[in-house]
Scaffold this motif. Structure first.
Motif, mmCIF file in Angstrom:
data_model
loop_
_atom_site.group_PDB
_atom_site.id
_atom_site.type_symbol
_atom_site.label_atom_id
_atom_site.label_comp_id
_atom_site.label_asym_id
_atom_site.label_seq_id
_atom_site.Cartn_x
_atom_site.Cartn_y
_atom_site.Cartn_z
ATOM 1 N N VAL A 1 4.606 21.158 9.122
ATOM 2 C CA VAL A 1 5.173 20.660 7.868
ATOM 3 C C VAL A 1 4.120 20.767 6.772
ATOM 4 C CG1 VAL A 1 6.110 18.594 6.707
ATOM 5 C CG2 VAL A 1 6.705 19.069 9.097
ATOM 6 N N VAL A 2 4.550 21.178 5.591
ATOM 7 C CA VAL A 2 3.686 21.130 4.406
ATOM 8 C C VAL A 2 4.237 20.061 3.478
ATOM 9 C CG1 VAL A 2 3.009 22.355 2.290
ATOM 10 C CG2 VAL A 2 2.912 23.526 4.495
ATOM 11 N N VAL A 3 3.354 19.204 2.983
ATOM 12 C CA VAL A 3 3.739 18.256 1.943
ATOM 13 C C VAL A 3 3.019 18.662 0.667
ATOM 14 C CG1 VAL A 3 3.703 15.856 1.164
ATOM 15 C CG2 VAL A 3 4.148 16.370 3.576
ATOM 16 N N GLN A 4 3.792 18.898 -0.387
ATOM 17 C CA GLN A 4 3.213 19.200 -1.706
ATOM 18 C C GLN A 4 3.177 17.904 -2.502
ATOM 19 O OE1 GLN A 4 6.485 22.193 -2.346
ATOM 20 N NE2 GLN A 4 4.834 23.273 -3.385
ATOM 21 N N GLY A 5 1.980 17.469 -2.851
ATOM 22 C CA GLY A 5 1.843 16.201 -3.575
ATOM 23 C C GLY A 5 1.191 15.165 -2.687
ATOM 24 N N SER A 6 0.184 14.482 -3.215
ATOM 25 C CA SER A 6 -0.557 13.525 -2.403
ATOM 26 C C SER A 6 -0.554 12.135 -3.026
ATOM 27 C CB SER A 6 -1.991 14.020 -2.203
ATOM 28 O OG SER A 6 -2.560 14.405 -3.460
ATOM 29 N N GLY A 7 0.507 11.824 -3.773
ATOM 30 C CA GLY A 7 0.716 10.454 -4.245
ATOM 31 C C GLY A 7 1.361 9.647 -3.132
ATOM 32 N N ALA B 1 -5.062 11.406 2.559
ATOM 33 C CA ALA B 1 -4.151 12.222 3.364
ATOM 34 C C ALA B 1 -4.777 12.511 4.735
ATOM 35 C CB ALA B 1 -3.823 13.525 2.637
ATOM 36 N N ARG B 2 -6.063 12.810 4.746
ATOM 37 C CA ARG B 2 -6.710 13.088 6.027
ATOM 38 C C ARG B 2 -6.791 11.824 6.887
ATOM 39 N NH1 ARG B 2 -9.453 16.668 2.542
ATOM 40 N NH2 ARG B 2 -11.122 15.153 2.193
ATOM 41 N N ARG B 3 -7.011 10.680 6.234
ATOM 42 C CA ARG B 3 -7.004 9.397 6.971
ATOM 43 C C ARG B 3 -5.646 9.134 7.605
ATOM 44 N NH1 ARG B 3 -9.550 6.902 2.634
ATOM 45 N NH2 ARG B 3 -7.686 5.823 1.945
ATOM 46 N N LEU B 4 -4.596 9.597 6.929
ATOM 47 C CA LEU B 4 -3.242 9.375 7.450
ATOM 48 C C LEU B 4 -2.790 10.537 8.339
ATOM 49 C CD1 LEU B 4 -1.399 7.846 4.334
ATOM 50 C CD2 LEU B 4 -2.309 6.640 6.304
ATOM 51 N N GLY B 5 -3.723 11.387 8.746
ATOM 52 C CA GLY B 5 -3.397 12.370 9.776
ATOM 53 C C GLY B 5 -3.153 13.791 9.327
ATOM 54 N N ALA B 6 -3.370 14.108 8.051
ATOM 55 C CA ALA B 6 -3.182 15.502 7.628
ATOM 56 C C ALA B 6 -4.170 16.387 8.381
ATOM 57 C CB ALA B 6 -3.407 15.641 6.124
ATOM 58 N N GLU B 7 -3.690 17.505 8.922
ATOM 59 C CA GLU B 7 -4.591 18.387 9.662
ATOM 60 C C GLU B 7 -5.547 19.084 8.705
ATOM 61 O OE1 GLU B 7 -3.595 21.083 13.194
ATOM 62 O OE2 GLU B 7 -3.668 22.424 11.465
ATOM 63 N N ASP B 8 -5.030 19.461 7.546
ATOM 64 C CA ASP B 8 -5.857 20.142 6.552
ATOM 65 C C ASP B 8 -5.245 19.882 5.175
ATOM 66 O OD1 ASP B 8 -7.948 21.653 5.628
ATOM 67 O OD2 ASP B 8 -7.439 23.456 6.763
ATOM 68 N N VAL C 1 4.394 8.889 -2.404
ATOM 69 C CA VAL C 1 5.570 9.488 -1.750
ATOM 70 C C VAL C 1 5.119 10.571 -0.773
ATOM 71 C CG1 VAL C 1 7.698 10.812 -2.086
ATOM 72 C CG2 VAL C 1 7.116 8.956 -3.671
ATOM 73 N N GLY C 2 4.219 11.442 -1.223
ATOM 74 C CA GLY C 2 3.722 12.512 -0.353
ATOM 75 C C GLY C 2 2.988 11.945 0.861
ATOM 76 N N LEU C 3 2.179 10.920 0.644
ATOM 77 C CA LEU C 3 1.415 10.332 1.749
ATOM 78 C C LEU C 3 2.345 9.642 2.752
ATOM 79 C CD1 LEU C 3 -1.646 8.941 -0.264
ATOM 80 C CD2 LEU C 3 -1.584 10.966 1.207
ATOM 81 N N SER C 4 3.407 9.033 2.248
ATOM 82 C CA SER C 4 4.379 8.419 3.163
ATOM 83 C C SER C 4 5.128 9.496 3.942
ATOM 84 C CB SER C 4 5.384 7.568 2.381
ATOM 85 O OG SER C 4 4.725 6.518 1.715
ATOM 86 N N ALA C 5 5.496 10.571 3.257
ATOM 87 C CA ALA C 5 6.177 11.678 3.945
ATOM 88 C C ALA C 5 5.259 12.252 5.027
ATOM 89 C CB ALA C 5 6.582 12.759 2.946
ATOM 90 N N LEU C 6 3.971 12.337 4.727
ATOM 91 C CA LEU C 6 2.982 12.811 5.710
ATOM 92 C C LEU C 6 3.003 11.940 6.968
ATOM 93 C CD1 LEU C 6 0.202 13.989 6.715
ATOM 94 C CD2 LEU C 6 -0.893 12.442 5.079
ATOM 95 N N GLY D 1 0.830 -1.207 0.000
ATOM 96 C CA GLY D 1 0.000 0.000 0.000
ATOM 97 C C GLY D 1 0.863 1.255 0.000
ATOM 98 N N GLY D 2 2.033 1.164 0.602
ATOM 99 C CA GLY D 2 2.994 2.275 0.552
ATOM 100 C C GLY D 2 3.944 2.077 -0.619
ATOM 101 N N GLY D 3 4.394 0.842 -0.801
ATOM 102 C CA GLY D 3 5.292 0.503 -1.914
ATOM 103 C C GLY D 3 6.551 1.347 -1.913
ATOM 104 N N CYS D 4 6.971 1.766 -3.095
ATOM 105 C CA CYS D 4 8.223 2.523 -3.196
ATOM 106 C C CYS D 4 8.102 3.885 -2.528
ATOM 107 C CB CYS D 4 8.645 2.676 -4.649
ATOM 108 S SG CYS D 4 7.509 3.673 -5.621
ATOM 109 N N GLY D 5 6.854 4.324 -2.283
ATOM 110 C CA GLY D 5 6.664 5.601 -1.596
ATOM 111 C C GLY D 5 7.177 5.565 -0.164
ATOM 112 N N LEU D 6 7.110 4.394 0.473
ATOM 113 C CA LEU D 6 7.518 4.288 1.886
ATOM 114 C C LEU D 6 8.973 4.699 2.102
ATOM 115 C CD1 LEU D 6 6.019 0.897 3.193
ATOM 116 C CD2 LEU D 6 5.378 3.192 3.949
#
Ligand code: ZN
Ligand code: ZN
Length: 365
Positions: A183-189, A220-227, A191-196, A160-165
């Protein structure tokens, strides 16, 4: 003669082909895996368009995969010295032949830039064997680092994370996040979701995500993004910078991680970071063009630390997987898998990934 099937990308823009290969035998120090799941990611899309330099077509795509050990060429040990026997579910570090003896390896200590470095599914030709995940079996060359999936980590949790992890993990390590940072993450693929996820584990107070489309922002919100802010709705870059500044007392974020692949995002991200903040660029994996910076405003006057981040080392894959095992209930990466495709549907999977109809797509034999 026993044969196994694989999907081959014979050249940029050419339709995928199904080809039969002689069933591989394990070389001494190597192994053969029965493929269980491989992934489709943005890299495969770029590769299909010919946007990656140095791809030795024909290639069998699929760099991060999970397989079951079918055969080993002599005893195969994990890093703790424990034997990895046939039947074990494993992943592996998709990069191999980092030489450990060149200028990049020894002087610069930049193994991800070693000129001898090879990557499964990207810089390996199908003429050399089953060196990609979109195949019924995968050949592990001697020296490839095998990573058994830890206790409690299922195939879907990892893939589910794959190479993004490991990529997101590496970017977060580069970012040097301090306890309480915004922290701001630009991109929600992926890689971005893993960085989040890893930014939160690294001590971020909160993480804001700038991305698209809606399904990825929901993830992203499921993985804890505040907004989150959707770049397809907020099409004006100034509005997106305002979104960040309004949430940071007008100052900007302590850390910004770019994982979008759009060169213009780098200029925008430098407007989102606070004075003396840190900015990590990990999303520009292919050459998507230039972007014009104002060196005075974007770098010098704001006293920013700007870092690039190329690939990942075994350490990032290892530690990212351990962290996943510990925190998988908080960060349900398996929920990112939108759809699974059989090998015969690989073309469809690639097309779905290209139009971002899926967050993570798996290939199953
Ligand atoms: Zn080297
Ligand atoms: Zn990938």
């Amino acid at each position: 003669m026993e044969t196994v099937d694989a999907v081959v990308m014979s050249g940029p823009g050419r339709p995928l082909e199904r080809r039969s290969f002689a069933a591989p035998r394990a070389e001494a120090g190597g192994a053969v895996l029965e493929m269980v799941a491989s992934e489709v990611c943005g890299t495969d899309v770029h590769q299909h368009h010919g946007h990656l330099a140095g791809v030795p077509y024909p290639v069998i795509p699929g760099h991060v995969s999970v397989g079951r050990v079918l055969e080993t060429g002599g005893p195969l040990l994990d890093l703790e010295g424990q034997p990895i026997a046939a039947g074990r579910l494993v992943s592996f570090y998709d990069v191999f032949r980092i030489c450990g003896k060149c200028w990049h390896c020894l002087v610069a200590k930049a193994g991800t830039r070693c000129p001898s470095r090879r990557v499964y599914g990207i810089t390996t030709s199908a003429d050399e064997g089953l060196l990609g995940g979109w195949a019924e079996r995968i050949e592990l060359k001697p020296g490839v680092r095998v990573l058994p999936l830890p206790e409690g980590v299922e195939v879907e949790d990892f893939m589910g994370g794959g190479c993004g992890l490991p990529t997101g993990f590496h970017a977060v390590e580069r970012a040097g996040i301090s306890l309480g940072d915004t922290v701001v993450v630009q991109g929600s693929g992926p890689v971005g979701l893993s960085a989040l996820a890893f930014a939160q584990l690294a001590g971020a107070l909160r993480v804001l995500v700038v991305g698209a489309p809606a399904a990825r922002l929901e993830a992203a919100r499921r993985l804890g993004a505040e907004d989150t802010i959707d770049v397809l709705e907020a099409t004006d870059p100034a509005a997106r910078v305002r979104f960040v500044r309004e949430r940071t007392g007008g100052r900007g974020a302590d850390v910004v991680i770019e994982a979008s692949g759009n060169p213009q995002a780098v200029v925008e991200g430098l407007e989102m970071v606070r004075d003396a903040g840190r900015y990590v660029v990990v999303g520009q994996y292919t050459d998507a063009g230039d972007a014009a910076l104002n060196p005075h405003r974007h770098l010098n006057r704001n006293h920013v630390t700007l870092l690039g981040c190329w690939g990942y080392e075994y350490t990032h894959l290892h530690r990212a997987t351990q962290m996943l095992a510990r925190h998988k209930s908080r960060f349900p990466f398996r929920s990112l898998i939108s759809r699974e495709y059989r090998l015969a549907q690989a073309g469809e999977a690639l097309a779905d990934m290209e139009r971002l109809a899926v967050v993570k797509a798996l290939i199953r034999p």
